[in-house]
Design an enzyme around this catalytic site. Structure first.
Site, PDB file in Angstrom:
ATOM      1  N   ASP A  14      51.014  41.966  41.352  1.00  0.00           N
ATOM      2  CA  ASP A  14      49.559  42.082  41.193  1.00  0.00           C
ATOM      3  C   ASP A  14      48.804  40.869  41.729  1.00  0.00           C
ATOM      4  O   ASP A  14      47.739  40.525  41.226  1.00  0.00           O
ATOM      5  CB  ASP A  14      49.166  42.288  39.708  1.00  0.00           C
ATOM      6  CG  ASP A  14      49.949  43.401  39.061  1.00  0.00           C
ATOM      7  OD1 ASP A  14      50.072  44.453  39.694  1.00  0.00           O
ATOM      8  OD2 ASP A  14      50.449  43.206  37.935  1.00  0.00           O
ATOM      9  N   LYS A  17      48.167  41.493  46.995  1.00  0.00           N
ATOM     10  CA  LYS A  17      48.811  41.734  48.298  1.00  0.00           C
ATOM     11  C   LYS A  17      48.116  42.860  49.058  1.00  0.00           C
ATOM     12  O   LYS A  17      48.020  42.828  50.269  1.00  0.00           O
ATOM     13  CB  LYS A  17      50.282  42.119  48.104  1.00  0.00           C
ATOM     14  CG  LYS A  17      51.133  41.041  47.488  1.00  0.00           C
ATOM     15  CD  LYS A  17      52.537  41.523  47.270  1.00  0.00           C
ATOM     16  CE  LYS A  17      52.655  42.607  46.229  1.00  0.00           C
ATOM     17  NZ  LYS A  17      52.351  42.224  44.848  1.00  0.00           N
ATOM     18  N   GLY A  41      50.928  49.133  42.526  1.00  0.00           N
ATOM     19  CA  GLY A  41      49.557  49.627  42.560  1.00  0.00           C
ATOM     20  C   GLY A  41      48.662  48.634  43.260  1.00  0.00           C
ATOM     21  O   GLY A  41      48.620  47.468  42.888  1.00  0.00           O
ATOM     22  N   HIS A  42      48.011  49.072  44.305  1.00  0.00           N
ATOM     23  CA  HIS A  42      47.057  48.211  45.005  1.00  0.00           C
ATOM     24  C   HIS A  42      45.681  48.830  44.845  1.00  0.00           C
ATOM     25  O   HIS A  42      45.540  50.029  45.011  1.00  0.00           O
ATOM     26  CB  HIS A  42      47.297  48.222  46.513  1.00  0.00           C
ATOM     27  CG  HIS A  42      48.581  47.627  46.936  1.00  0.00           C
ATOM     28  ND1 HIS A  42      49.170  46.588  46.284  1.00  0.00           N
ATOM     29  CD2 HIS A  42      49.371  47.921  47.981  1.00  0.00           C
ATOM     30  CE1 HIS A  42      50.281  46.277  46.920  1.00  0.00           C
ATOM     31  NE2 HIS A  42      50.435  47.074  47.940  1.00  0.00           N
ATOM     32  N   GLN A 223      55.330  44.526  44.240  1.00  0.00           N
ATOM     33  CA  GLN A 223      55.750  43.639  43.143  1.00  0.00           C
ATOM     34  C   GLN A 223      55.751  42.174  43.627  1.00  0.00           C
ATOM     35  O   GLN A 223      55.264  41.893  44.698  1.00  0.00           O
ATOM     36  CB  GLN A 223      57.131  44.017  42.592  1.00  0.00           C
ATOM     37  CG  GLN A 223      57.169  45.330  41.826  1.00  0.00           C
ATOM     38  CD  GLN A 223      57.446  46.526  42.714  1.00  0.00           C
ATOM     39  OE1 GLN A 223      58.291  46.491  43.580  1.00  0.00           O
ATOM     40  NE2 GLN A 223      56.719  47.595  42.498  1.00  0.00           N
TER      41      GLN A 223
HETATM   42  P1  IMP Z   1      59.831  48.903  36.839  1.00  0.00           P
HETATM   43  O1  IMP Z   1      59.671  48.399  38.213  1.00  0.00           O
HETATM   44  O2  IMP Z   1      58.916  50.068  36.497  1.00  0.00           O
HETATM   45  O3  IMP Z   1      61.264  49.198  36.487  1.00  0.00           O
HETATM   46  O4  IMP Z   1      59.372  47.743  35.824  1.00  0.00           O
HETATM   47  C1  IMP Z   1      60.101  46.525  35.700  1.00  0.00           C
HETATM   48  C2  IMP Z   1      59.153  45.358  35.489  1.00  0.00           C
HETATM   49  O5  IMP Z   1      58.427  45.124  36.685  1.00  0.00           O
HETATM   50  C3  IMP Z   1      58.110  45.560  34.384  1.00  0.00           C
HETATM   51  O6  IMP Z   1      57.852  44.311  33.770  1.00  0.00           O
HETATM   52  C4  IMP Z   1      56.883  46.008  35.155  1.00  0.00           C
HETATM   53  O7  IMP Z   1      55.685  45.730  34.468  1.00  0.00           O
HETATM   54  C5  IMP Z   1      57.027  45.169  36.420  1.00  0.00           C
HETATM   55  N1  IMP Z   1      56.375  45.760  37.598  1.00  0.00           N
HETATM   56  C6  IMP Z   1      56.830  46.773  38.367  1.00  0.00           C
HETATM   57  N2  IMP Z   1      55.975  47.023  39.365  1.00  0.00           N
HETATM   58  C7  IMP Z   1      54.988  46.137  39.269  1.00  0.00           C
HETATM   59  C8  IMP Z   1      53.818  45.867  40.043  1.00  0.00           C
HETATM   60  O8  IMP Z   1      53.537  46.499  41.080  1.00  0.00           O
HETATM   61  N3  IMP Z   1      53.037  44.844  39.601  1.00  0.00           N
HETATM   62  C9  IMP Z   1      53.350  44.116  38.507  1.00  0.00           C
HETATM   63  N4  IMP Z   1      54.416  44.318  37.759  1.00  0.00           N
HETATM   64  C10 IMP Z   1      55.234  45.323  38.130  1.00  0.00           C
END
Ligand code: IMP
Length: 427
Positions: A14, A17, A41-42, A223
């Protein structure tokens, strides 16, 4: 000569990017997403309009840009079609999109399993986005996954589903969860295959051709590096590697083609989900940052945890990515804060350290050591040049450059495309 630029998140995701990619995409000819899925999510804002992207690369708004979803991604095709539908309703209909035939598919049972695995972790859930990302990557590495290619090859799809369901239905059943019928899934996903077929190709072949043609290419990270499966705060990480090092593998290109790595950081730090976060704080200033910075998840709407900028994190991320440039986002959010802190090292059991301990409990015991800089009051949201920034704001940025030994290349002073200050052109 064409440049191949990797944009990576330097914190826990977040970082903004999407905005940087969208901004650089004006000069890029190709935008590629290489890992993750719709856990990302962007939010992109231009012409006073707001667009949310989860799976689709940020070049989608420009009809001349080639957008690629590469082999390292895990794609929920139902979510993809929904995202395309929303874009279409917003008038985005003219685009070039290609999906790797080797990317893995997030199936509905992966979403159920994500929920189940979180439940089985009892008091220590990861706090996933529950989009089925982890279980889809688990199937990939267990060699029981379904690939995009299978959706357009009926014989393969049936066989792959049979194997995958043998494993996954067993786990679901043992935990009193609903199981899946092979015939129903087979028919549903063949139909989906028909709909997405025109986008599917060998994107590695396509990308290498575009490299040969000297195109400017942007690899858009999803991420952040601190959520990297290998180098992040394991086990509170995602199931892929959001680092520059993962790009060649996840896109099917040689590592020698990467010309630049830009790290994107907020002017402070945020994190969603569980896990250690040394510079986190929760007081009136944190609340102000959360509200002004609209720090709520694009994907899950969860309030983000807030912390000061952590240079130990940024040094770690610079090292594992070979970061050459830094883009500092949401600088305007710090306006009006009297004193701004920067975490410069940690105190672990009485000893000062400047690295991230691998042991989770050690990392949890780290106490941040801060320096404090005076803030600024002036509105910077319309600033177009570095020299026009208030002195204290310039000092803050110079301090970051000095500690990290890196050049700040781009600054963001507001959500709009136009609220961007370029210190050095990348393309
Ligand atoms: P997962 O990717 O859904 O398995 O989540 C694993 C961890 O990564 C959790 O703490 C999520 O909140 C975090 N996470 C996954 N995608 C994002 C993102 O795009 N932005 C911020 N945190 C993310």
């Amino acid at each position: 000569m064409g440049r191949r630029v990797v944009v990576i998140g330097s914190q826990w995701g977040d970082e903004g990017k999407g905005k940087i990619t969208d901004y650089l995409a004006e000069k890029a000819e190709v935008v590629v997403r290489t890992q993750g899925g719709n856990n990302a999510g962007h939010t992109i804002i231009f012409n006073n309009r707001k667009f949310a992207l989860h799976l689709i690369p940020s070049g989608i708004f420009n009809p001349n840009i080639i957008n690629i979803m590469a082999n390292g991604m895990v794609i929920n095709p139902v979510a993809l079609l929904e995202e395309l539908k929303v874009l279409c309703s917003q008038g985005i209909e003219d685009y070039k999109l290609f999906i790797s035939n080797r990317a893995h598919v997030v199936m509905p049972y992966h979403i159920d399993l994500d929920d189940l695995y979180e439940e089985l972790k009892k008091d220590h859930p990861v706090g996933t986005t529950k989009r089925g990302i982890g279980p889809a990557y688990m199937d990939k590495t267990a060699r029981i996954g379904i690939r995009i290619s299978d959706l357009i090859h009926p014989e393969s799809l049936y066989q792959r589903l049979e194997t995958s369901l043998n494993f996954n239905n067993m786990i679901l059943k043992a935990n009193n969860r609903r199981t899946y019928d092979i015939q129903e899934l087979y028919e549903e996903y063949l139909k989906i295959g028909e709909v997405i077929k025109s986008y599917v190709t060998d994107t590695s072949v396509l990308l290498n051709k575009l490299i040969d043609e000297d195109k400017n290419i942007l690899f858009e990270g999803a991420q952040g590096s601190m959520l990297c499966l290998d180098h992040g705060t394991y086990p509170y990480v995602t199931s892929s590697s959001p680092t520059a090092a993962s790009v060649p593998l996840n896109a099917g290109i040689s590592s020698e083609h990467i010309t630049d790595v830009i790290g994107v950081t907020k002017a402070y730090t945020t994190r969603v989900g569980e896990g250690v976060f040394p510079s986190e704080f929760e007081d009136e200033i944190a609340k102000q940052i959360r509200e002004v910075g609209k720090e709520y998840g694009t994907t899950t709407k969860r309030p983000r945890r807030i912390g000061w900028l952590d240079m130990v994190v940024l040094k770690h991320v610079k090292r594992i990515n070979g970061m050459k440039h830094l883009s500092v986002m949401l600088l305007d959010v710090l306006t009006g804060i009297k004193e701004i802190k920067i975490c410069v090292s940690y105190i672990l059991d009485g000893k000062e350290i400047d690295y991230i301990p691998a042991d989770y409990f050690e990392y949890q015991r780290c106490i941040p050591k801060y320096i404090t800089l005076p803030g600024w009051e002036e509105d910077i949201s319309k600033t177009q040049r570095f020299s026009d920034l208030p002195t204290n704001c310039k000092n803050y940025l110079n301090k970051i450059e000095e500690i990290l030994d890196i050049n700040v290349t781009i600054l963001s002073v507001g959500p709009d495309r136009l609220q961007t200050v370029t210190l050095k052109n990348i393309f």
